[in-house]
Design an enzyme around this catalytic site. Structure first.
Site, mmCIF file in Angstrom:
data_model
loop_
_atom_site.group_PDB
_atom_site.id
_atom_site.type_symbol
_atom_site.label_atom_id
_atom_site.label_comp_id
_atom_site.label_asym_id
_atom_site.label_seq_id
_atom_site.Cartn_x
_atom_site.Cartn_y
_atom_site.Cartn_z
ATOM 1 N N ASN A 180 0.857 -1.185 0.000
ATOM 2 C CA ASN A 180 0.000 0.000 0.000
ATOM 3 C C ASN A 180 0.892 1.234 0.000
ATOM 4 O O ASN A 180 2.135 1.135 0.064
ATOM 5 C CB ASN A 180 -0.993 -0.011 1.159
ATOM 6 C CG ASN A 180 -0.325 -0.037 2.527
ATOM 7 O OD1 ASN A 180 0.761 0.520 2.718
ATOM 8 N ND2 ASN A 180 -0.962 -0.682 3.487
ATOM 9 N N LEU A 181 0.291 2.418 -0.066
ATOM 10 C CA LEU A 181 1.093 3.635 -0.221
ATOM 11 C C LEU A 181 2.003 3.892 0.983
ATOM 12 O O LEU A 181 3.193 4.193 0.801
ATOM 13 C CB LEU A 181 0.176 4.837 -0.481
ATOM 14 C CG LEU A 181 0.884 6.133 -0.875
ATOM 15 C CD1 LEU A 181 1.666 5.950 -2.172
ATOM 16 C CD2 LEU A 181 -0.129 7.272 -1.034
ATOM 17 N N GLU A 233 3.284 1.696 2.977
ATOM 18 C CA GLU A 233 4.354 0.693 2.909
ATOM 19 C C GLU A 233 5.362 1.051 1.840
ATOM 20 O O GLU A 233 6.578 0.884 2.038
ATOM 21 C CB GLU A 233 3.754 -0.686 2.642
ATOM 22 C CG GLU A 233 2.999 -1.253 3.833
ATOM 23 C CD GLU A 233 2.101 -2.418 3.474
ATOM 24 O OE1 GLU A 233 1.599 -3.076 4.403
ATOM 25 O OE2 GLU A 233 1.879 -2.674 2.269
ATOM 26 N N ASP A 238 -5.405 -8.121 1.439
ATOM 27 C CA ASP A 238 -5.316 -9.564 1.189
ATOM 28 C C ASP A 238 -6.062 -9.937 -0.087
ATOM 29 O O ASP A 238 -5.577 -10.722 -0.903
ATOM 30 C CB ASP A 238 -5.915 -10.344 2.364
ATOM 31 C CG ASP A 238 -5.164 -10.140 3.656
ATOM 32 O OD1 ASP A 238 -3.943 -9.930 3.611
ATOM 33 O OD2 ASP A 238 -5.803 -10.197 4.726
#
Length: 343
Positions: free
Chosen positions: A203-204, A206, A277
Site C-alpha cells: 500500500n502507499l 508501505e 489480502d
C-alpha cells in the site's frame, strides 16, 4: 485492453496456490452500549456475540480459495486453542494445512476487535486489542517450512503474505522462489530478501517506508512513479501494484507504461480490513493464469471494492466478483487517473 469476461474467470479455477506467511486469528466481539461506568469515565458494553475468522496470510488463502484455486497454507501454527481454532476454520473452507509447521513454543497471533452499536444500527469498531506471537520463529521451524516448500509438484502461484510476525524469512522465500516463478509478495519489508519477484503489492504507506520516504513525498503522480520504478528495479520486481486506499491502485510494470484505476466501492466503505489480502490474492492469481497486468489490477480493484463493503475481513465471493467486474472502473494511464496530488 479488454475487460475480463465472466467466462475468462474459469481460467483461475483449479490453479494450485500456496500462501507462505503470517497466519493469525481475527476475533470480533459484537456489543451494545449500555451505560457509563461508575468506576471510570468510560462506556460499558454488553457482549452480544463473538465471531472468529482467519486473518493475515490465512485470510489471503481464503481469498484464493474463493477465486477457485486449490490452496495450501505454508505457515507456522501455534499449538494453543487459537491455533487449533484457526486450523479448523481453514479446513472448513478447504485450505490445506499439510505444509504448515506446528510450533508449540509460539502463541497464535490474535487481533480482537470490539464493535458496538445500538439495536438496528451498523456496528463500529470501538477497540482493537492485539496479542503478538511473542517468541520469534525458531530456526528449526523455518527449516521445517523450507522442507515443506520443497515437497511435491510445484504450484502455479506462491503468495508471500508478510505481516511482520516472523514467518517470512530469507531461507523460506528463497525456497519459494526455487519452486515457482510466479512469486508474489504482499510486503511489510524487503530488506534481507533476495530480488526476483513476479509482483509485489504494497500500500502507499508501505511503499513510502520501503523507499525511505515521507508519505507526503509521494503525493504527485510523477513522484509516485519515480519511487515505484526505483524500488521495482532495485528488488527485481516485474509488476509493482500500489494500493492507494480511496484513490484506487497504480501499476508499474517493467517495459510498460504506468497504469492506474479509480477505487471500486470507495463511496460506501464500511471497513477496509482485509482489502489488501483480497487485492494481492486476485492480482497474483490473475498473473499466474496469464491475464494482462492491467486486467489483473482491475480484478484486484474490484475484489478490494467488495471487501470494504463488509464488516470485518471477509473473502471475496466469486458471484459478487463477477458482477463487480462488469461495473468496476477501467485501467487508464497513470496521470489520467491521479492528476491531482494525494492528500
Amino acid at each position: 485492453m479488454a475487460r475480463i469476461a465472466a467466462g475468462a474467470l474459469e481460467r483461475l479455477s483449479g490453479l494450485q496456490a500456496w500462501v507462505l506467511g503470517d497466519a493469525l486469528l481475527d476475533r470480533y466481539v459484537f456489543a451494545q452500549p449500555e451505560r457509563l461506568s461508575r468506576e471510570a469515565p468510560l462506556p460499558v458494553f454488553l457482549e452480544r456475540s463473538v465471531e472468529e475468522r482467519p486473518g493475515g496470510a490465512a485470510n489471503a488463502a481464503l481469498n484464493l480459495s474463493a477465486l477457485g484455486a486449490r490452496v495450501e497454507l505454508v505457515a507456522p501454527l501455534g499449538a494453543d486453542p487459537e491455533g487449533r481454532r484457526l486450523g479448523e476454520l481453514l479446513e472448513e473452507r478447504g485450505v490445506g494445512l499439510a505444509r504448515c509447521a506446528l510450533v508449540p513454543e509460539r502463541r497464535t497471533a490474535l487481533k480482537t476487535r470490539v464493535l458496538a452499536a445500538e439495536p438496528g444500527r451498523t456496528p463500529v469498531q470501538v477497540l482493537r486489542l492485539d496479542r503478538p506471537q511473542g517468541a520469534p520463529l525458531p530456526a528449526a521451524a523455518e527449516a521445517a517450512l523450507v522442507r515443506r516448500l520443497a515437497r511435491g509438484p510445484a504450484p502455479d502461484l506462491i503468495l508471500v503474505s508478510d505481516y511482520g510476525l516472523g514467518a517470512v524469512g530469507p531461507q523460506s522465500v528463497a525456497a519459494a522462489r526455487r519452486r515457482c516463478p510466479a512469486l508474489v509478495l504482499d510486503p511489510r519489508r524487503l530488506a534481507g530478501l533476495a530480488p526476483g519477484f513476479l509482483a509485489a503489492t504494497p500500500n502507499l504507506p508501505e511503499l513510502a517506508q520501503l523507499c525511505g520516504l515521507d508519505l507526503a513525498e509521494l503525493g504527485h503522480p510523477a513522484a509516485l512513479e519515480a519511487a515505484a520504478q526505483a524500488l521495482a528495479q532495485q528488488h527485481g520486481i516485474e509488476h509493482l501494484l500500489v494500493t492507494l486506499g480511496n484513490r484506487g491502485m497504480a501499476l508499474f510494470s517493467s517495459g510498460r507504461a504506468a497504469l492506474a484505476v479509480p477505487a471500486s466501492g470507495a463511496e460506501r466503505v464500511v471497513d477496509a480490513s482485509g482489502a489488501g489480502d483480497a487485492a494481492a490474492a486476485g492480482f497474483g492469481l490473475c498473473l499466474a493464469a496469464g491475464f494482462e497486468p492491467g486486467q489483473a489490477m482491475e480484478l484486484a480493484n474490484a475484489a478490494a471494492g467488495l471487501v470494504v463493503l463488509e464488516l470485518g475481513a471477509a473473502p471475496v465471493e466469486r458471484g459478487g466478483l463477477l458482477a463487480a467486474l462488469q461495473r468496476c472502473p477501467r485501467a487508464r494511464p497513470l496521470a489520467a487517473v491521479l492528476g491531482e496530488p494525494a492528500r
